[in-house]
Write a protein that holds these residues in place. Sequence first.
Motif, short mmCIF file in Angstrom:
data_model
loop_
_atom_site.label_atom_id
_atom_site.label_comp_id
_atom_site.label_asym_id
_atom_site.label_seq_id
_atom_site.Cartn_x
_atom_site.Cartn_y
_atom_site.Cartn_z
N LEU A 1 20.20 14.37 40.12
CA LEU A 1 19.02 14.33 39.27
C LEU A 1 19.26 14.98 37.91
CD1 LEU A 1 15.97 13.78 38.91
CD2 LEU A 1 15.54 15.99 40.04
N ARG A 2 20.13 15.99 37.86
CA ARG A 2 20.28 16.78 36.64
C ARG A 2 20.65 15.95 35.40
NH1 ARG A 2 21.13 22.29 35.54
NH2 ARG A 2 21.36 22.53 33.28
N PRO A 3 21.62 15.00 35.47
CA PRO A 3 21.91 14.20 34.27
C PRO A 3 20.70 13.42 33.76
CG PRO A 3 23.68 13.97 35.88
CD PRO A 3 22.55 14.67 36.58
N THR A 4 19.88 12.94 34.68
CA THR A 4 18.68 12.21 34.28
C THR A 4 17.69 13.14 33.57
OG1 THR A 4 18.91 10.63 36.09
CG2 THR A 4 16.72 10.84 35.11
N LEU A 5 17.56 14.36 34.06
CA LEU A 5 16.67 15.32 33.40
C LEU A 5 17.17 15.66 32.00
CD1 LEU A 5 15.93 17.73 36.39
CD2 LEU A 5 14.46 15.92 35.48
N ASP A 6 18.49 15.80 31.85
CA ASP A 6 19.04 16.06 30.52
C ASP A 6 18.79 14.89 29.58
OD1 ASP A 6 19.95 18.60 31.20
OD2 ASP A 6 21.92 17.89 31.83
N GLU A 7 18.93 13.68 30.10
CA GLU A 7 18.64 12.48 29.29
C GLU A 7 17.16 12.45 28.89
OE1 GLU A 7 19.86 9.03 31.41
OE2 GLU A 7 21.96 9.65 31.54
N LEU A 8 16.30 12.84 29.81
CA LEU A 8 14.87 12.87 29.50
C LEU A 8 14.58 13.87 28.40
CD1 LEU A 8 11.88 12.27 29.98
CD2 LEU A 8 11.92 13.97 31.84
N LEU A 9 15.21 15.03 28.45
CA LEU A 9 14.97 16.04 27.41
C LEU A 9 15.45 15.54 26.05
CD1 LEU A 9 15.95 19.21 29.46
CD2 LEU A 9 13.65 18.60 28.65
N TRP A 10 16.57 14.82 26.01
CA TRP A 10 17.03 14.21 24.76
C TRP A 10 16.03 13.18 24.28
CZ3 TRP A 10 20.15 15.96 21.34
CH2 TRP A 10 21.23 16.76 21.70
N HIS A 11 15.47 12.41 25.21
CA HIS A 11 14.46 11.41 24.87
C HIS A 11 13.22 12.08 24.26
CE1 HIS A 11 12.53 7.51 25.10
NE2 HIS A 11 11.51 8.01 25.81
N LEU A 12 12.77 13.16 24.87
CA LEU A 12 11.63 13.90 24.35
C LEU A 12 11.95 14.52 22.99
CD1 LEU A 12 10.42 15.69 27.61
CD2 LEU A 12 9.33 13.76 26.48
N GLN A 13 13.20 14.96 22.85
CA GLN A 13 13.62 15.52 21.56
C GLN A 13 13.48 14.49 20.45
OE1 GLN A 13 14.68 18.58 20.60
NE2 GLN A 13 15.09 17.90 18.51
N GLY A 14 13.96 13.28 20.71
CA GLY A 14 13.91 12.24 19.70
C GLY A 14 12.52 11.72 19.42
N GLU A 15 11.69 11.64 20.46
CA GLU A 15 10.36 11.04 20.32
C GLU A 15 9.28 12.04 19.93
OE1 GLU A 15 9.67 7.78 20.59
OE2 GLU A 15 11.81 7.38 20.85
N LEU A 16 9.44 13.30 20.33
CA LEU A 16 8.36 14.27 20.14
C LEU A 16 8.78 15.54 19.41
CD1 LEU A 16 6.62 14.11 23.65
CD2 LEU A 16 5.94 12.92 21.56
N PHE A 17 9.82 16.19 19.91
CA PHE A 17 10.16 17.51 19.39
C PHE A 17 10.66 17.46 17.95
CE2 PHE A 17 11.51 18.46 24.05
CZ PHE A 17 10.18 18.47 24.43
N ALA A 18 11.49 16.47 17.64
CA ALA A 18 12.10 16.39 16.30
C ALA A 18 11.05 16.27 15.21
CB ALA A 18 13.09 15.23 16.23
N ASP A 19 9.96 15.56 15.49
CA ASP A 19 8.89 15.36 14.51
C ASP A 19 7.74 16.34 14.70
OD1 ASP A 19 10.22 13.21 13.31
OD2 ASP A 19 9.40 11.79 14.77
N ASN A 20 7.93 17.30 15.60
CA ASN A 20 6.93 18.34 15.86
C ASN A 20 5.59 17.76 16.34
OD1 ASN A 20 6.78 21.18 15.99
ND2 ASN A 20 5.37 21.21 14.26
#
Length: 263
Positions: free
Chosen positions: A119-138
Amino acid sequence: MEKEYSSPYIQHMPETQANHRRLSTEAISFLQDICSNGRHPQNYSLHIRKDGKFKKITSLRGDALIEFAQQMHVSEKLDYYIAKNPSKNGKRTLDSMCSLENIVIDIDCHQRKVITEELRPTLDELLWHLQGELFADNIVPEPSYVVYTGRGVQMWWTFESNNVTKCYLGKFDKVKEAWINHIKATLATFQSDFPLTVDQGASMNNMGLVRLPGSVNTRTGSVVEVAGDRVDRYDLHREYDNLTPLPGEKMAQRHYAKNENFD
Protein backbone atom coordinates in the motif's frame (compact mmCIF):
# COMPACT_ATOMS: atom_id res chain seq x y z
CA MET A 1 -16.83 5.19 29.64
CA GLU A 2 -13.08 4.91 29.18
CA LYS A 3 -11.13 3.29 31.98
CA GLU A 4 -7.98 4.99 33.24
CA TYR A 5 -5.32 2.87 34.89
CA SER A 6 -4.77 3.88 38.49
CA SER A 7 -1.04 3.88 37.80
CA PRO A 8 -0.11 4.04 34.12
CA TYR A 9 3.53 3.40 34.98
CA ILE A 10 2.77 -0.17 36.05
CA GLN A 11 2.06 -1.55 32.58
CA HIS A 12 3.96 0.91 30.42
CA MET A 13 7.23 1.52 32.25
CA PRO A 14 10.46 -0.26 31.20
CA GLU A 15 11.21 -1.84 34.58
CA THR A 16 8.19 -4.11 34.11
CA GLN A 17 9.33 -5.35 30.71
CA ALA A 18 11.93 -7.94 29.74
CA ASN A 19 12.31 -6.38 26.29
CA HIS A 20 11.72 -2.65 26.44
CA ARG A 21 10.50 -1.10 23.20
CA ARG A 22 10.63 2.70 23.02
CA LEU A 23 8.98 5.19 20.72
CA SER A 24 11.18 6.31 17.82
CA THR A 25 13.16 9.55 17.85
CA GLU A 26 10.87 10.87 15.09
CA ALA A 27 7.80 10.08 17.17
CA ILE A 28 9.20 11.89 20.21
CA SER A 29 10.07 14.93 18.07
CA PHE A 30 6.52 14.93 16.73
CA LEU A 31 5.08 14.86 20.26
CA GLN A 32 7.44 17.59 21.41
CA ASP A 33 6.20 19.83 18.63
CA ILE A 34 2.53 19.02 19.14
CA CYS A 35 2.72 19.57 22.89
CA SER A 36 4.76 22.80 22.80
CA ASN A 37 2.07 25.08 21.41
CA GLY A 38 -0.21 25.79 24.35
CA ARG A 39 -0.44 29.16 26.03
CA HIS A 40 -2.59 27.78 28.84
CA PRO A 41 -2.40 24.69 31.10
CA GLN A 42 -3.67 21.79 29.03
CA ASN A 43 -3.50 18.04 28.77
CA TYR A 44 -2.92 15.66 25.89
CA SER A 45 -4.13 12.13 26.57
CA LEU A 46 -2.68 8.79 25.46
CA HIS A 47 -4.86 5.70 25.04
CA ILE A 48 -4.69 2.03 24.14
CA ARG A 49 -7.24 -0.18 22.46
CA LYS A 50 -7.59 -3.58 24.04
CA ASP A 51 -10.35 -6.13 23.46
CA GLY A 52 -12.08 -3.61 21.21
CA LYS A 53 -12.29 -0.93 23.91
CA PHE A 54 -10.31 2.28 24.38
CA LYS A 55 -8.64 2.80 27.74
CA LYS A 56 -6.81 5.92 28.80
CA ILE A 57 -3.20 5.38 29.84
CA THR A 58 -2.58 8.90 31.05
CA SER A 59 -3.33 12.57 30.51
CA LEU A 60 -0.45 14.96 31.10
CA ARG A 61 0.68 18.46 30.28
CA GLY A 62 3.43 19.19 27.75
CA ASP A 63 6.80 18.35 29.28
CA ALA A 64 5.34 15.70 31.58
CA LEU A 65 3.76 13.89 28.63
CA ILE A 66 7.04 13.99 26.72
CA GLU A 67 8.91 12.58 29.72
CA PHE A 68 6.34 9.81 30.01
CA ALA A 69 6.48 9.05 26.27
CA GLN A 70 10.28 8.89 26.30
CA GLN A 71 10.21 6.21 29.00
CA MET A 72 7.06 4.28 28.21
CA HIS A 73 7.09 0.72 26.93
CA VAL A 74 5.22 0.30 23.66
CA SER A 75 3.82 -3.21 23.32
CA GLU A 76 3.59 -4.74 19.86
CA LYS A 77 0.35 -6.38 20.98
CA LEU A 78 -1.54 -3.13 21.70
CA ASP A 79 -2.75 -0.22 19.57
CA TYR A 80 -1.82 3.23 20.91
CA TYR A 81 -3.59 6.52 20.27
CA ILE A 82 -3.34 10.22 21.08
CA ALA A 83 -6.17 12.75 21.26
CA LYS A 84 -6.05 15.28 18.40
CA ASN A 85 -6.40 18.33 20.60
CA PRO A 86 -5.70 19.17 24.25
CA SER A 87 -8.24 19.37 27.03
CA LYS A 88 -8.49 21.07 30.41
CA ASN A 89 -8.96 17.86 32.34
CA GLY A 90 -7.97 14.99 30.04
CA LYS A 91 -11.54 14.21 29.00
CA ARG A 92 -12.38 13.97 25.29
CA THR A 93 -15.50 16.10 25.22
CA LEU A 94 -16.09 19.39 23.43
CA ASP A 95 -16.75 21.08 26.76
CA SER A 96 -13.32 19.93 27.98
CA MET A 97 -11.45 21.01 24.86
CA CYS A 98 -9.24 23.97 25.78
CA SER A 99 -7.49 24.90 22.55
CA LEU A 100 -7.97 24.55 18.78
CA GLU A 101 -4.56 23.40 17.58
CA ASN A 102 -4.71 20.49 15.13
CA ILE A 103 -6.75 19.40 12.16
CA VAL A 104 -6.20 15.75 11.25
CA ILE A 105 -7.71 14.33 8.05
CA ASP A 106 -7.73 10.56 7.81
CA ILE A 107 -7.52 8.61 4.53
CA ASP A 108 -8.03 4.87 4.89
CA CYS A 109 -7.92 1.77 2.76
CA HIS A 110 -11.01 -0.26 3.57
CA GLN A 111 -9.83 -3.39 1.84
CA ARG A 112 -10.18 -6.23 4.32
CA LYS A 113 -6.60 -7.46 4.07
CA VAL A 114 -3.93 -4.85 3.53
CA ILE A 115 -0.21 -5.49 3.17
CA THR A 116 1.41 -2.25 4.29
CA GLU A 117 4.46 -2.66 2.04
CA GLU A 118 2.19 -2.95 -1.01
CA LEU A 119 0.00 0.00 0.00
CA ARG A 120 2.82 2.43 0.83
CA PRO A 121 3.85 3.27 -2.80
CA THR A 122 0.22 4.06 -3.60
CA LEU A 123 -0.02 6.37 -0.59
CA ASP A 124 3.14 8.17 -1.69
CA GLU A 125 1.68 8.57 -5.18
CA LEU A 126 -1.51 9.96 -3.65
CA LEU A 127 0.45 12.53 -1.65
CA TRP A 128 2.23 13.64 -4.84
CA HIS A 129 -1.17 13.89 -6.52
CA LEU A 130 -2.49 16.05 -3.68
CA GLN A 131 0.68 18.13 -3.86
CA GLY A 132 0.12 18.89 -7.52
CA GLU A 133 -3.63 19.45 -7.32
CA LEU A 134 -4.02 21.17 -3.94
CA PHE A 135 -0.93 21.90 -1.88
CA ALA A 136 1.16 23.61 -4.57
CA ASP A 137 -1.56 26.22 -5.20
CA ASN A 138 -2.43 26.50 -1.50
CA ILE A 139 -6.01 25.40 -2.17
CA VAL A 140 -5.28 23.22 0.82
CA PRO A 141 -1.97 24.08 2.50
CA GLU A 142 0.81 21.55 2.85
CA PRO A 143 0.33 19.31 5.89
CA SER A 144 2.57 19.89 8.87
CA TYR A 145 2.99 16.12 9.26
CA VAL A 146 1.95 12.94 7.47
CA VAL A 147 1.47 9.83 9.58
CA TYR A 148 1.45 6.43 7.84
CA THR A 149 -0.95 4.35 9.92
CA GLY A 150 -0.50 0.95 8.24
CA ARG A 151 -3.88 1.17 6.47
CA GLY A 152 -3.68 4.73 5.20
CA VAL A 153 -2.41 8.20 6.08
CA GLN A 154 -3.36 10.86 8.58
CA MET A 155 -2.47 14.40 7.54
CA TRP A 156 -1.87 16.85 10.39
CA TRP A 157 -2.11 20.64 10.17
CA THR A 158 -0.86 22.43 13.29
CA PHE A 159 -2.24 25.87 14.14
CA GLU A 160 -1.32 28.68 16.44
CA SER A 161 -3.26 28.09 19.64
CA ASN A 162 -6.85 29.41 19.58
CA ASN A 163 -9.36 29.56 22.40
CA VAL A 164 -12.48 27.42 22.03
CA THR A 165 -15.07 30.14 21.46
CA LYS A 166 -18.18 29.83 19.31
CA CYS A 167 -16.63 32.09 16.69
CA TYR A 168 -13.27 30.31 16.54
CA LEU A 169 -14.80 26.83 16.63
CA GLY A 170 -17.09 27.80 13.76
CA LYS A 171 -14.12 28.92 11.68
CA PHE A 172 -12.11 25.85 12.64
CA ASP A 173 -14.85 23.47 11.53
CA LYS A 174 -15.50 25.41 8.30
CA VAL A 175 -11.82 25.24 7.35
CA LYS A 176 -11.68 21.54 8.15
CA GLU A 177 -14.85 20.74 6.20
CA ALA A 178 -13.67 22.73 3.16
CA TRP A 179 -10.30 20.96 3.15
CA ILE A 180 -11.99 17.56 3.49
CA ASN A 181 -14.24 18.34 0.53
CA HIS A 182 -11.28 19.40 -1.64
CA ILE A 183 -9.35 16.26 -0.73
CA LYS A 184 -12.37 14.04 -1.41
CA ALA A 185 -12.86 15.66 -4.81
CA THR A 186 -9.18 15.22 -5.68
CA LEU A 187 -9.14 11.65 -4.39
CA ALA A 188 -11.97 10.87 -6.83
CA THR A 189 -9.59 11.67 -9.72
CA PHE A 190 -6.81 9.45 -8.35
CA GLN A 191 -6.42 6.06 -10.04
CA SER A 192 -5.61 3.30 -7.57
CA ASP A 193 -6.02 -0.44 -7.09
CA PHE A 194 -6.79 0.24 -3.43
CA PRO A 195 -10.17 1.60 -2.21
CA LEU A 196 -8.95 4.82 -0.55
CA THR A 197 -11.52 7.08 1.10
CA VAL A 198 -11.58 10.01 3.50
CA ASP A 199 -13.03 8.99 6.86
CA GLN A 200 -15.13 12.13 7.22
CA GLY A 201 -16.65 11.28 10.58
CA ALA A 202 -13.28 10.65 12.19
CA SER A 203 -11.73 13.66 10.46
CA MET A 204 -14.43 16.05 11.69
CA ASN A 205 -14.15 14.90 15.32
CA ASN A 206 -12.03 17.53 17.08
CA MET A 207 -11.37 15.34 20.11
CA GLY A 208 -11.07 12.03 18.28
CA LEU A 209 -8.23 9.57 18.78
CA VAL A 210 -5.57 8.99 16.13
CA ARG A 211 -2.76 6.47 16.03
CA LEU A 212 0.36 7.34 17.97
CA PRO A 213 3.48 7.53 15.79
CA GLY A 214 6.08 4.98 16.80
CA SER A 215 3.49 2.45 17.95
CA VAL A 216 2.41 -0.68 16.07
CA ASN A 217 -0.79 -1.21 14.11
CA THR A 218 -1.70 -4.69 15.33
CA ARG A 219 -3.96 -5.31 12.33
CA THR A 220 -1.09 -4.98 9.86
CA GLY A 221 1.91 -5.60 12.14
CA SER A 222 3.52 -2.41 10.83
CA VAL A 223 5.00 0.54 12.73
CA VAL A 224 3.07 3.80 12.58
CA GLU A 225 5.51 6.23 10.95
CA VAL A 226 5.57 10.02 10.94
CA ALA A 227 7.13 11.94 8.05
CA GLY A 228 7.70 15.53 7.03
CA ASP A 229 9.43 18.66 8.23
CA ARG A 230 6.89 20.86 9.92
CA VAL A 231 6.23 24.22 8.32
CA ASP A 232 5.30 27.22 10.45
CA ARG A 233 2.05 26.85 12.34
CA TYR A 234 -0.96 27.97 10.40
CA ASP A 235 -3.09 30.97 11.30
CA LEU A 236 -6.75 29.97 11.61
CA HIS A 237 -8.15 33.34 10.55
CA ARG A 238 -5.91 33.59 7.49
CA GLU A 239 -6.80 30.08 6.36
CA TYR A 240 -10.48 30.82 6.92
CA ASP A 241 -10.33 33.99 4.83
CA ASN A 242 -8.42 32.16 2.06
CA LEU A 243 -10.83 29.25 1.62
CA THR A 244 -11.18 28.30 -2.04
CA PRO A 245 -14.53 27.18 -3.49
CA LEU A 246 -14.83 23.79 -5.14
CA PRO A 247 -14.98 23.80 -8.95
CA GLY A 248 -18.44 24.87 -10.05
CA GLU A 249 -19.37 26.17 -6.63
CA LYS A 250 -20.70 29.70 -6.63
CA MET A 251 -18.60 32.24 -4.79
CA ALA A 252 -21.75 33.69 -3.25
CA GLN A 253 -22.16 30.45 -1.34
CA ARG A 254 -18.74 30.91 0.21
CA HIS A 255 -19.20 34.43 1.53
CA TYR A 256 -19.07 32.99 5.04
CA ALA A 257 -15.30 33.16 4.64
CA LYS A 258 -15.49 36.85 5.44
CA ASN A 259 -19.09 37.79 6.19
CA GLU A 260 -20.62 35.06 8.32
CA ASN A 261 -21.01 36.01 11.96
CA PHE A 262 -20.55 33.21 14.48
CA ASP A 263 -20.81 35.39 17.60
